[in-house]
Design a protein around this motif. Structure first.
Motif, PDB file in Angstrom:
ATOM      1  N   UNK A 173       0.834  -1.208   0.000  1.00  0.00           N
ATOM      2  CA  UNK A 173       0.000   0.000   0.000  1.00  0.00           C
ATOM      3  C   UNK A 173       0.866   1.255   0.000  1.00  0.00           C
ATOM      4  N   UNK A 174       1.949   1.200   0.754  1.00  0.00           N
ATOM      5  CA  UNK A 174       2.831   2.368   0.834  1.00  0.00           C
ATOM      6  C   UNK A 174       3.514   2.635  -0.503  1.00  0.00           C
ATOM      7  N   UNK A 179       4.212   5.847  -5.068  1.00  0.00           N
ATOM      8  CA  UNK A 179       4.560   5.718  -6.478  1.00  0.00           C
ATOM      9  C   UNK A 179       6.053   5.780  -6.722  1.00  0.00           C
ATOM     10  N   UNK A 180       6.443   6.735  -7.546  1.00  0.00           N
ATOM     11  CA  UNK A 180       7.838   6.755  -7.996  1.00  0.00           C
ATOM     12  C   UNK A 180       8.756   7.558  -7.084  1.00  0.00           C
ATOM     13  N   UNK A 184      11.215   9.037  -0.602  1.00  0.00           N
ATOM     14  CA  UNK A 184      10.108   9.067   0.350  1.00  0.00           C
ATOM     15  C   UNK A 184       9.679   7.650   0.696  1.00  0.00           C
ATOM     16  N   UNK A 185       9.637   6.782  -0.326  1.00  0.00           N
ATOM     17  CA  UNK A 185       9.240   5.398  -0.087  1.00  0.00           C
ATOM     18  C   UNK A 185      10.206   4.723   0.877  1.00  0.00           C
ATOM     19  N   UNK A 186      11.482   4.943   0.637  1.00  0.00           N
ATOM     20  CA  UNK A 186      12.508   4.303   1.471  1.00  0.00           C
ATOM     21  C   UNK A 186      12.383   4.756   2.934  1.00  0.00           C
TER      22      UNK A 186
END
Lengths: 630, 339
Positions: A173-174, A179-180, A184-186
């Motif tokens: 979900x995260x 997205x790309x 931020x994802x990390x």
């Protein structure tokens, strides 16, 4: 299996009680601008991905940063997706509201809170989990300025551990949410894991609430009503969008523009649409009417203050008979009101908007699916009726996230209504006039500029059947009588209501829009807890279908559920229902700025019927949250 | 034999209904010039839309071009209706008629934004300095110190619609006088050849309520104070005419469709492509109480609003369903992103 009833009747305050599975509400209390929306949507989505029916509601201030915001996620194995007043799990991040939020919880609730807030002294009948968010976030987020945003994922990680939410689903979900944005994802993934690990080290296991996998969300999507309406407009072949920014409708237009830019370009990049941000709502509707008059399918979207401004042009559209699609994502009025809170407050004023004798068709979507289908249908209706048609959404529907089955691709061509062509003109001959009722349905044939057919002169001043200026008494009366006939005829091709008549039921409920979901839940409560069987009619449009009259006739009492102070739909029914039926109408009203909930409907109905917990109309279940309930 | 234009049409086919305005109203003269301009330019009336707001001025679209669609909308809101109509069909030639109250007061907001967008249309303000249809109250273009019939003195300075239009981005701004047939006709024809907003503020005296001594919009006063900037000669693209030119004294402006305007300065040389010069002129003449008329400002190559929106060539209004409803794959793609 009745987890819902179990949750209500036996508050899970005893650690030994079996856990409540997939039937609870989580509230996250933060300050707006703190970046919690990502964490909240990840939490919502991960439960959804586990196949559990879920809904999310954002209660936010009209402000950019620094004021209290609550995000509420309700998981419900039974599929109840309306707001529930009682909060089972609180994530308290906002110093300003934390104490009050804790004090309003029912016994047995779980509170995850930012350690420095020191809430644990407040009550002994709820479970507290203090979390040192600042200390936990520092090692995984070296950049101090980002910590405020990233630390929100920590509560997701904690909830994943405490509620048995699959961490894999959380991560999916995260990644999907961000997205790309690799960095931020990390960072957020790291924070999520920190929360997960923290909850696994030394926290007493929480057994009250659990998420278990189900299969109730397969093939479904999560969508906001505004996006759904935008999809409807896209598929309706809307070519002109004119709008003015206003909460809560802006995202409808912005989403539509995004879709148009992507899906409505010629191979050379030229646009098969025009989207214009107007100077105000008056101009927005002026552009829509100008465009529709010249033959385009045109729309605008706004909210109450914009509707007020559009009043003048709506009268022109009605009287000069120009199609227009106007989506009203209703918010709380009067005046500026509560711009970020929900209401069904524009029903009566919109139905009769503008001076003189005017009446307008309203569509009343009760789900995101209907935001899609009714916005699409509104274009056909507007052209068929040659008049402005309103799609009456509200903030709850428009801006909150709802589960939905996929939307069907439209299989039928669009209906442009009575547009004159040469063949029809030959048949009609001298009988044709711009406002001549040649078919007896009150709807005349229109022409559009540059179509090579006889030109017309459109005006908001008095006119005769030929469209010529006229102040004659007979011309005026004939014209407005025809308009009334046209409007009356519309009730036969506006969407018919959904009717569920139960054998033996003497009580009927009439509701519309977002009251639908709490009404469904309330009917279950009435049946299962009090043995009261009810019938239900969900309105989908004004003018009302004949089925409404039959429904009122078939029941002793008809409760009309309105999310406004003045029982606006009930008032409209009083105006429209034939004969002496109004004595049967009773009103259930809700107007706090928050979406209506099932328990409020149940209690109000029982009170009026002289049944149920009458001695304590503000009993323990509702009293704690009276602050925000009124 | 009656003269015909390049479409083979006679002037009469450009006429409209009988005017119900007062005899001698300046607005009727303007309607006449619109008829002549459209006739001489060989305009296809079926591709013209006539739009207006509310007021005496706004009645006039009924009095010209009966072969065109007309839309008499609501007070001060013609600009938005025109904008929408041109978005729906950018091939239409729009002629908007407004008044000084309709534009300068109730409609100033929409006026401002139409000018700013450089919407491709002709916007005529029939400017008589008063509200005729409600019996002569001052409008926002009434000059400081001018009087009503009753003797009431206007104590506010006027709004200069031309200065505003230039400042805001209109690409063809002119002022004229309903009594100056020749100049107004040349300006209208040039306006029809221009692509972009053509704002023509036409002083058009109200014979009933604002033609008295003390008025600064009376026929007499305007005639006395009108100062034409130049002698205007418009040559349409379809006519092969050479204009005798004295070197240096005549300026040539090349318009969008290949037509040309030749401007022979009356007094000092005036360059209508110089925005600052135009603003200076309007400021200076206002101080002196003069009414400069002619082509105040022109920017022939400025991108108009419809071009800026990168619309397909065909009118949006008549695109077939397959061009306006995306395929099922588009809907599926959107929904997939929401799963």
């Amino acid at each position: 299996m009745d987890n819902g009833a179990a949750a209500r009747d036996q508050p899970p305050s005893e650690p030994s009680a079996s856990p409540v599975v997939n039937e609870f509400t989580i509230q996250i209390a933060t300050v707006n601008g703190s970046g919690s929306q990502t964490a909240n949507l990840v939490l919502l989505r991960s439960i959804f991905q586990m196949g559990v029916p879920v809904s999310g509601k954002n209660m936010f201030p009209s402000n950019i940063a620094g004021l209290p915001t609550w995000y509420t996620i309700r998981a419900s194995a039974r599929g109840y997706i309306s707001r529930k007043k009682e909060i089972d799990i609180l994530v308290a991040m906002d110093p300003e509201t934390a104490r009050e939020d804790v004090l309003t919880l029912p016994p047995g609730a779980l509170v995850i809170y930012d350690e420095p807030l020191r809430l644990s002294e407040l009550r002994s009948d709820v479970t507290f989990v203090p979390v040192p968010f600042d200390r936990l976030v520092a090692p995984v987020c070296p950049e101090a300025r980002l910590r405020r945003l990233v630390r929100n994922l920590i509560y997701d990680g904690i909830l994943a551990r405490l509620l048995d939410i699959d961490m894999g689903e959380m991560e999916t979900a995260l990644v999907r949410q961000l997205g790309r944005k690799a960095k931020a994802t990390e960072l957020n993934l790291a924070a999520l894991k920190v929360g997960w690990e923290f909850a696994g080290q030394g926290l007493p296991p929480q057994r009250a609430f659990r998420v278990e996998r189900m299969d109730r969300t397969a093939d479904m999507m999560l969508v906001e009503g505004n996006a759904a309406a935008a999809m409807g407009a896209l598929m309706a072949g809307c070519t002109v969008l004119a709008w003015y920014p206003i909460t809560p409708s802006s995202s409808l237009c912005e989403t539509l523009i995004r879709y148009l830019r992507k899906y409505r370009r010629a191979p050379d990049g030229a646009c098969t649409f025009a989207a214009v941000q107007a100077e105000d709502e008056i101009a927005a509707l002026g552009m829509v009417l100008g465009a529709a008059w010249a033959g385009a399918r045109a729309m605008t979207a706004t909210s109450g203050p914009g509707i007020s401004l559009m009043s003048e042009f709506v009268g022109l559209g009605y009287y000069a008979e120009i199609p227009a699609v106007i989506v009203d994502v209703q918010r709380v009025g009067p005046s500026t009101g509560l711009p970020t809170r929900t209401a069904q407050g524009d029903i009566l004023s919109t139905a009769l908007l503008s001076h003189g004798d005017t009446k307008h068709p309203l569509l009343l979507p009760g789900s995101v699916g209907e935001c899609y289908s009714m916005t699409m249908d509104a274009f056909d209706l507007a052209e068929r009726l040659q008049t402005p048609v309103f799609v009456m959404m509200d903030l709850d529907l428009g801006m909150n996230t709802w589960m939905s089955d996929p939307f069907p691709y439209p299989e039928t061509p669009i209906d442009r209504g009575k547009v004159l062509d040469e063949a029809r003109l030959r048949q009609l001959g001298a009988g044709w006039g711009r406002y001549a009722d040649v078919e007896g349905d009150g709807i005349a044939y229109r022409t559009i500029p540059a179509d090579g057919l006889p030109p017309t002169f459109t005006r908001g001043s008095g006119h005769n059947a030929r469209g010529q200026y006229s102040e004659r008494a007979d011309d005026y009366a004939e014209n407005v009588d025809r308009l009334a006939r046209k409007f009356d005829g519309a009730r036969h091709f506006m969407p018919a209501p959904d009717v569920d008549v139960r054998p033996g039921a003497t009580i009927g409920i009439v509701a519309y829009g977002t009251s639908h979901f709490p009404v469904c839940e309330s009917r279950d409560q009435l049946r299962e807890e009090y043995g009261v069987e009810t019938s239900y009619l969900r309105l989908k449009a004004f003018p009302f279908h004949d089925a409404l009259t039959a429904f009122v006739d078939a029941h002793d009492h008809v409760y009309v559920v309105d999310q406004n102070r003045d029982a606006q739909m009930a008032a409209l029914m009083r105006l429209d229902l034939p004969g002496d039926r109004v004595a049967k109408l009773r009103s259930i009203r809700h107007y706090s700025g928050l979406p209506i909930d099932a328990r409020s409907i149940t209690d109000a109905l029982l009170r009026r019927e002289g049944q149920g917990p009458l001695a304590e109309p503000d009993g323990p279940a509702s009293a704690p949250s009276a602050r925000r309930e009124q | 034999m009656e003269t015909t234009n390049r479409l083979g049409l006679v002037m009469a086919s450009y006429r409209g209904g009988k005017s119900t305005l007062c005899a001698g109203c300046g607005h009727n003269a303007i309607s006449e010039r619109v008829i002549e301009a459209c006739f001489e330019m060989g305009i296809d009336a079926t591709h013209v839309i006539k739009l207006s707001g509310i007021g005496c001025s706004s009645k006039s679209p009924a009095y010209f071009l009966s072969g065109s669609h007309g839309f008499n909308s609501v007070h001060g809101r013609m600009p938005s209706v025109a904008t929408g109509a041109l978005l729906a069909n950018h091939r239409l030639q729009a002629i908007g008629i407004s008044g000084d109250g309709d534009t300068g007061a109730i409609g100033i907001g929409q006026f401002v934004h139409l000018m700013r967008r450089n919407l491709p249309m002709i916007y005529i303000v029939e400017d008589n300095g008063c509200y005729g249809l409600t019996k002569g109250q001052f409008s926002p273009t009434a000059d400081l110190g001018s009087t009503l019939k009753s003797g009431v003195v206007n104590d506010l300075a006027p709004i200069d619609l031309c200065a505003m239009a230039i400042e805001l981005g209109a690409s063809f701004v002119a002022r004229s006088f309903s009594g100056d047939k020749r100049q107004l006709l040349q300006l209208l024809k040039a306006g029809l050849a221009h692509r972009g907003t053509v704002l023509i503020d036409v002083f058009s005296p109200c014979v009933t309520f604002n033609d008295h001594r003390g008025s600064t919009r009376s026929y007499e006063y305007v005639r006395d104070h009108e100062e034409p900037l130049h002698e205007l000669n418009f040559v349409p693209f379809f006519e092969d005419i050479t204009v005798e030119q004295e070197p240096g004294a005549v300026r040539e402006v090349d318009l969008h469709d290949g037509s040309k305007v030749f401007l022979k300065s009356v007094a000092a040389d005036y360059d209508p492509t110089d925005k600052l010069a135009a603003m200076r002129l309007l400021t200076d003449t206002a101080r002196r109480g003069e009414y400069p008329t002619g082509l105040l400002y022109v920017e022939p190559d400025k991108v108009d609003f419809c071009t800026q929106l990168n619309l397909v060539d065909e009118p949006l209004a008549t695109l077939p369903l397959e061009r306006v409803r995306p395929p099922k794959s588009a809907l599926d793609e959107i929904m997939e992103s929401l799963r």
